[in-house]
Design a protein around this motif. Structure first.
Motif, PDB file in Angstrom:
ATOM      1  N   PHE A 351       0.520  -1.354  -0.310  1.00 45.63           N
ATOM      2  CA  PHE A 351      -0.134  -0.076   0.281  1.00 45.63           C
ATOM      3  C   PHE A 351       1.043   0.984   0.183  1.00 45.63           C
ATOM      4  N   VAL A 352       2.018   0.868   0.497  1.00 43.05           N
ATOM      5  CA  VAL A 352       2.828   2.657   0.900  1.00 43.05           C
ATOM      6  C   VAL A 352       3.337   3.021  -0.067  1.00 43.05           C
ATOM      7  N   PHE A 353       3.508   1.807  -1.144  1.00 47.91           N
ATOM      8  CA  PHE A 353       4.506   2.149  -2.145  1.00 47.91           C
ATOM      9  C   PHE A 353       3.161   2.108  -3.719  1.00 47.91           C
ATOM     10  N   VAL A 354       2.059   1.598  -4.093  1.00 45.22           N
ATOM     11  CA  VAL A 354       1.121   2.059  -4.663  1.00 45.22           C
ATOM     12  C   VAL A 354       1.197   3.751  -4.260  1.00 45.22           C
ATOM     13  N   GLY A 355       0.866   3.962  -3.446  1.00 48.52           N
ATOM     14  CA  GLY A 355       0.900   5.306  -3.099  1.00 48.52           C
ATOM     15  C   GLY A 355       2.513   6.210  -3.555  1.00 48.52           C
ATOM     16  N   ALA A 356       3.314   5.880  -3.366  1.00 47.43           N
ATOM     17  CA  ALA A 356       4.293   5.918  -4.086  1.00 47.43           C
ATOM     18  C   ALA A 356       4.774   6.123  -5.403  1.00 47.43           C
ATOM     19  N   SER A 357       3.782   5.196  -6.567  1.00 48.50           N
ATOM     20  CA  SER A 357       3.646   5.381  -7.604  1.00 48.50           C
ATOM     21  C   SER A 357       2.480   6.377  -8.248  1.00 48.50           C
ATOM     22  N   MET A 358       1.452   6.698  -7.044  1.00 48.30           N
ATOM     23  CA  MET A 358       0.369   7.550  -7.727  1.00 48.30           C
ATOM     24  C   MET A 358       0.674   9.081  -7.754  1.00 48.30           C
ATOM     25  N   GLY A 359       2.353   9.236  -6.330  1.00 44.89           N
ATOM     26  CA  GLY A 359       2.501  10.920  -5.806  1.00 44.89           C
ATOM     27  C   GLY A 359       2.900  11.044  -7.255  1.00 44.89           C
ATOM     28  N   PRO A 360       3.858  10.887  -8.550  1.00 48.39           N
ATOM     29  CA  PRO A 360       4.490  11.905  -9.489  1.00 48.39           C
ATOM     30  C   PRO A 360       3.029  11.428 -10.649  1.00 48.39           C
ATOM     31  N   ILE A 361       1.979  10.691 -10.615  1.00 49.81           N
ATOM     32  CA  ILE A 361       1.299  10.385 -11.326  1.00 49.81           C
ATOM     33  C   ILE A 361      -0.428  11.580 -11.313  1.00 49.81           C
ATOM     34  N   LEU A 362      -0.220  11.375 -10.151  1.00 54.21           N
ATOM     35  CA  LEU A 362      -1.455  12.558  -9.351  1.00 54.21           C
ATOM     36  C   LEU A 362      -0.391  14.054  -9.243  1.00 54.21           C
ATOM     37  N   ALA A 363       0.402  14.621  -9.454  1.00 55.77           N
ATOM     38  CA  ALA A 363       1.269  15.751  -8.722  1.00 55.77           C
ATOM     39  C   ALA A 363       1.947  16.450 -10.953  1.00 55.77           C
ATOM     40  N   THR A 364       1.464  15.311 -11.548  1.00 58.37           N
ATOM     41  CA  THR A 364       1.325  15.484 -13.174  1.00 58.37           C
ATOM     42  C   THR A 364       0.427  16.299 -13.547  1.00 58.37           C
ATOM     43  N   GLN A 365      -1.279  15.110 -13.062  1.00 58.69           N
ATOM     44  CA  GLN A 365      -2.205  15.601 -13.372  1.00 58.69           C
ATOM     45  C   GLN A 365      -3.254  17.060 -12.910  1.00 58.69           C
ATOM     46  N   LEU A 366      -2.409  17.560 -11.739  1.00 57.39           N
ATOM     47  CA  LEU A 366      -2.785  18.784 -10.788  1.00 57.39           C
ATOM     48  C   LEU A 366      -1.836  19.857 -11.056  1.00 57.39           C
ATOM     49  N   ILE A 367      -1.031  19.870 -11.298  1.00 57.05           N
ATOM     50  CA  ILE A 367       0.063  21.004 -11.521  1.00 57.05           C
ATOM     51  C   ILE A 367      -0.501  21.978 -13.001  1.00 57.05           C
ATOM     52  N   GLY A 368      -1.020  21.245 -13.941  1.00 58.56           N
ATOM     53  CA  GLY A 368      -2.097  22.496 -14.394  1.00 58.56           C
ATOM     54  C   GLY A 368      -3.003  23.960 -13.472  1.00 58.56           C
ATOM     55  N   TYR A 369      -3.335  23.330 -12.409  1.00 54.67           N
ATOM     56  CA  TYR A 369      -3.595  23.960 -11.662  1.00 54.67           C
ATOM     57  C   TYR A 369      -2.803  24.817 -10.320  1.00 54.67           C
ATOM     58  N   GLY A 370      -1.239  24.333 -10.842  1.00 60.00           N
ATOM     59  CA  GLY A 370      -0.765  25.109 -10.309  1.00 60.00           C
ATOM     60  C   GLY A 370       0.065  24.566  -8.589  1.00 60.00           C
ATOM     61  N   ALA A 371       1.278  24.087  -8.183  1.00 60.88           N
ATOM     62  CA  ALA A 371       2.334  23.013  -7.817  1.00 60.88           C
ATOM     63  C   ALA A 371       1.236  23.658  -6.511  1.00 60.88           C
ATOM     64  N   LYS A 372       0.809  25.229  -5.721  1.00 61.05           N
ATOM     65  CA  LYS A 372       0.368  25.101  -4.685  1.00 61.05           C
ATOM     66  C   LYS A 372      -0.814  24.288  -4.243  1.00 61.05           C
ATOM     67  N   THR A 373      -1.937  24.130  -5.380  1.00 63.25           N
ATOM     68  CA  THR A 373      -3.067  23.244  -5.507  1.00 63.25           C
ATOM     69  C   THR A 373      -2.816  21.443  -5.629  1.00 63.25           C
TER      70      THR A 373
END
Length: 398
Positions: A351-373
């Protein structure tokens, strides 16, 4: 027992602790660096292989998902076979896989080989944590887990700094080849560690071991702890994945600025070693909850940082919280898993490393709204995990 025998036994316990913690602590940094080495290399690979960064980011996620699955395989297997053999055999296999990654001729090959690398690298974390319970005296275990988990988080910073430095001086392929040589050497030292023994499961078939692991999912408190654990590396990897954009957007910083911000997190990780003592005093649940709350506060502060010094302090607060939460939740999971400690820790690592795998994907999807988001969303996830653990898990003091 005479005073001399007591002193000799204490000396032997201390010597075993120092030997085990030195080798496993160093291994945790070196092996887990493979998870984070991707963060600064994604743009390099995108340019080298002429692909979009959204494709190159899968070099990290492929490793992470394979690593997550591998933890279940190797960790549960360690409830059947001698753990030290799994540890050093895994390192020998990882040596070969890491050499191959450095030879990748295409982005497709790189992603596939990173997946293989992740699957093999997973032979370390859950098995190492369970191995500590086999060979160390009870009063040393929480401290040993703190050192090893400290290595896991140090890898998150040192892996990024190492990759950046090697890419700039010798090229990205050399970063993997040097690590491969080090893995081989560490494996030789690991063969000299105490052998340990698997208690109570040496006669069980593999089917029985995996069936025992599946039965753990009926333990509601354990399941909640596993799900909450997703937030730990999801927030850690996600934060560092968005940090570059934030520093550029807000402060017009460059790669050297990023390096110094990353390095500033190292003292926080080293301070987290004290979580082992806190676990003994107030218990793993409270340490986990308070640490996650601290990490959430750090993320919120990062989002509203108005200067580089404030950002450095905020990121250090976040890293301290995450680094302190790791040993707390590991000890909590081990207690909840009871005799199936290896399997429980293995699923936790999944579960921890599923989270680690999702981290960059989530960041890539949200970065268009700004890093603050990105920081605010990650902060909300971490706060939610703290609240769920606080309300839903009751834990007897060990």
């Amino acid at each position: 027992m005479s005073q001399a025998l007591v002193q000799q036994e204490q000396a032997n316990e201390r010597a075993a602790f120092l030997k085990v913690v030195t080798i496993l602590g160093l291994s945790s940094v070196l092996i887990l660096s493979l998870m984070y080495i991707t963060i600064p290399l994604v743009p390099i690979w995108a340019d080298h292989y002429k692909v979009a960064q959204s494709v190159a980011v899968w070099t990290g996620s492929a490793f992470g998902f394979a690593y997550a699955l591998g933890n279940i395989f190797w960790g549960t297997l360690s409830d059947r076979f001698q753990r030290i053999k799994i540890l050093y055999t895994g390192l020998f296999l990882l040596t070969g896989a890491t050499i191959l990654v450095g030879l990748s001729p295409s982005i497709g090959a790189l992603i596939a080989l990173r997946g293989l690398q992740g699957l093999i690298a997973a032979s370390f974390p859950a098995v190492a944590i369970a191995y500590v319970g086999d060979v160390l005296a009870p009063h040393y275990r929480a401290l040993a887990i703190s050192f090893i988990s400290c290595g896991f988080l140090l890898a998150g910073i040192l892996g990024q700094v190492y990759a950046t430095a090697l890419q700039a001086s010798l090229g990205w392929r050399s970063a993997f080849w040097i690590l491969a040589a080090v893995y081989f050497i560490i494996a030789l030292f690991m063969m000299k560690l105490p052998k340990g023994a698997v208690q109570g499961t040496t006669k069980a078939s593999l089917f029985q071991v995996y069936a025992q692991m599946l039965r753990l999912f009926s333990n509601g408190r354990l399941l909640i702890a596993w799900l909450a654990a997703v937030s730990i590396l999801l927030s850690f990897v996600g934060m560092y994945s968005a940090l570059s954009s934030f520093v550029t957007e807000q402060f017009h910083g460059d790669s050297s600025t990023l390096t110094w911000i990353r390095v500033a997190g190292i003292p926080s990780i080293l301070l987290s070693i004290g979580a082992g003592s806190l676990i003994k005093r107030i218990g793993p649940k409270k340490v986990t909850v308070y640490s996650l709350l601290l990490a959430g506060i750090g993320l919120i502060l990062e989002a509203f940082s108005g200067s580089l010094p404030m950002l450095v302090v905020a990121s250090a607060v976040f890293v301290l919280g995450i680094a302190s939460a790791v040993p707390g939740i590991i000890v909590m999971v081990g207690q909840l898993g009871s005799q199936a400690r290896g399997s429980a820790t293995a699923v936790y690592a999944f579960f921890v490393f599923v989270g680690a795998s999702m981290g960059p994907i989530l960041a890539t999807q949200l970065i268009g709204y700004g890093a603050k988001t990105v920081f605010l969303v990650l902060g909300g996830i971490v706060f939610l995990a703290a609240v769920v653990i606080s309300i839903a898990i009751r834990l007897e003091r060990a």
